[in-house]
Design an enzyme around this catalytic site. Structure first.
Site: not given
Ligand code: SD4
Length: 323
Positions: A183, A235
């Site tokens: 992200t 995450g």
């Molecule tokens: C989510 N936090 O949609 C985001 C995805 C992400 O590293 O940050 N991935 O859950």
């Protein structure tokens, strides 16, 4: 939130001495002007754009927005904006939020389809409406009213990957693997005590349609308060939402923690409440109004690389790990 156990903390960071000294060096220069801090490797190009916008007279909010637009518009970033991986039905649904620490006001969009720059739509939700969050069809209609052009967000690459995933008889779903998600989260200060946080993502790949992650939720994906600082997270959003990560970090800083200690305290709290979280994919970044920074990952399996722009220098660094 319980305060971090200092012995645990010291043991954890002892193995990361190199990162600590790098960061200490970075913090020595705190207060010396604008600072941009962003997640993952594409954070570097995003920071550089943000710094350019700011140095050319743009506001900090505009700088963060335009910085985040860079990975959003890049088809090779498969987890943000155009080219982001789709949901389980093959439709790209984007989440984003931006928060202004002066006004203590945020704008966000969830499950936005066919618009490649959701952070810009989120900013307009904040600036043009009395709302904070718009979702799905309503967010899309709002974007059209604001003049955004609808387009397909699937690229040949993301379409092919989705088809391959779909064709596997026992395809794994609604879960993250180390290489398939990320992200853009960005926190920034103007060097004069103003902070902004922004976050944009296509979310978990092949998620259930309508699933909303932590990124567009105020207090989770973003939080910014000019009295203290700002934070963002990346995450497993289905897990991290339950810890209100960004607001928890900012509140820890308000109680006197450094940005780095506040990040570690949050991850430590996640493990204290549930030992299974040791394996969680969780990473956070933070900045205070003096320009000091923090970046931390839960473990080696999800080790955050982050980008720092300060004094004209643009670097890619590795975060400290809790475990
Ligand atoms: C989510 N936090 O949609 C985001 C995805 C992400 O590293 O940050 N991935 O859950």
């Amino acid at each position: 939130m319980e305060p971090i156990d200092r012995r645990d903390f010291i043991r954890t960071v002892a193995g990361s001495a190199a990162f600590v000294s790098l960061q200490a060096k970075a913090d020595e220069q705190a207060g010396a002007g604008p600072v941009f801090l962003a997640t993952w490797i594409w954070g570097k190009a995003a920071n550089e754009k943000a710094a350019e916008v700011f140095q050319n007279g743009g506001s900090l909010l505009e700088a963060v927005e335009k910085g985040i637009n860079v990975p959003e518009s890049d088809p090779n970033v498969l987890t943000v904006g155009y080219g982001g991986r789709p949901n389980s039905e093959g439709v790209v649904e984007l989440d984003a939020a931006i928060m202004d620490g002066t006004r203590h006001r945020a704008g966000s969009v969830c499950s936005l389809r066919m618009i490649k720059n959701p952070i810009s739509v989120a900013r307009l939700v904040m600036e043009k409406t009395r709302h904070t969050t718009l979702a799905g069809e309503g967010a899309f209609e709002f974007a059209l009213k604001m003049g955004f052009e609808p387009q397909t967000l699937l690229t040949p690459q993301s379409l092919q990957q989705w088809q391959e995933w779909k064709a596997k008889p026992h395809h794994k779903t609604f879960w993250l693997t180390p290489e398939n998600h990320d992200t853009i989260g960005m926190v920034a200060t103007d060097g004069k005590g103003h902070v902004v946080a922004g976050c944009s993502t296509s979310g978990l790949e092949y998620k259930l349609p309508g699933r909303v992650g932590d990124s567009p939720l105020v207090g989770c994906g973003v939080y910014a308060d000019d009295n203290v600082g700002a934070a963002s997270a990346t995450g497993d959003g289905d897990l991290m939402t339950n810890y209100c990560t960004s607001v928890s970090i900012v509140h820890a800083m308000a109680r006197g923690a450094s940005p780095q200690d506040a990040c570690m305290e949050l991850l430590n709290h996640m493990v204290k409440t549930d030992a299974k979280n040791r394996d969680a994919e969780a990473a956070v970044i933070a900045i205070n109004t003096r320009g000091e920074i923090g970046a931390a990952s839960m473990n080696d399996g999800f080790h955050l690389k982050y980008a720092l722009w300060r004094n004209g220098e643009s670097q890619l660094l590795e975060s400290i790990k809790l475990i």
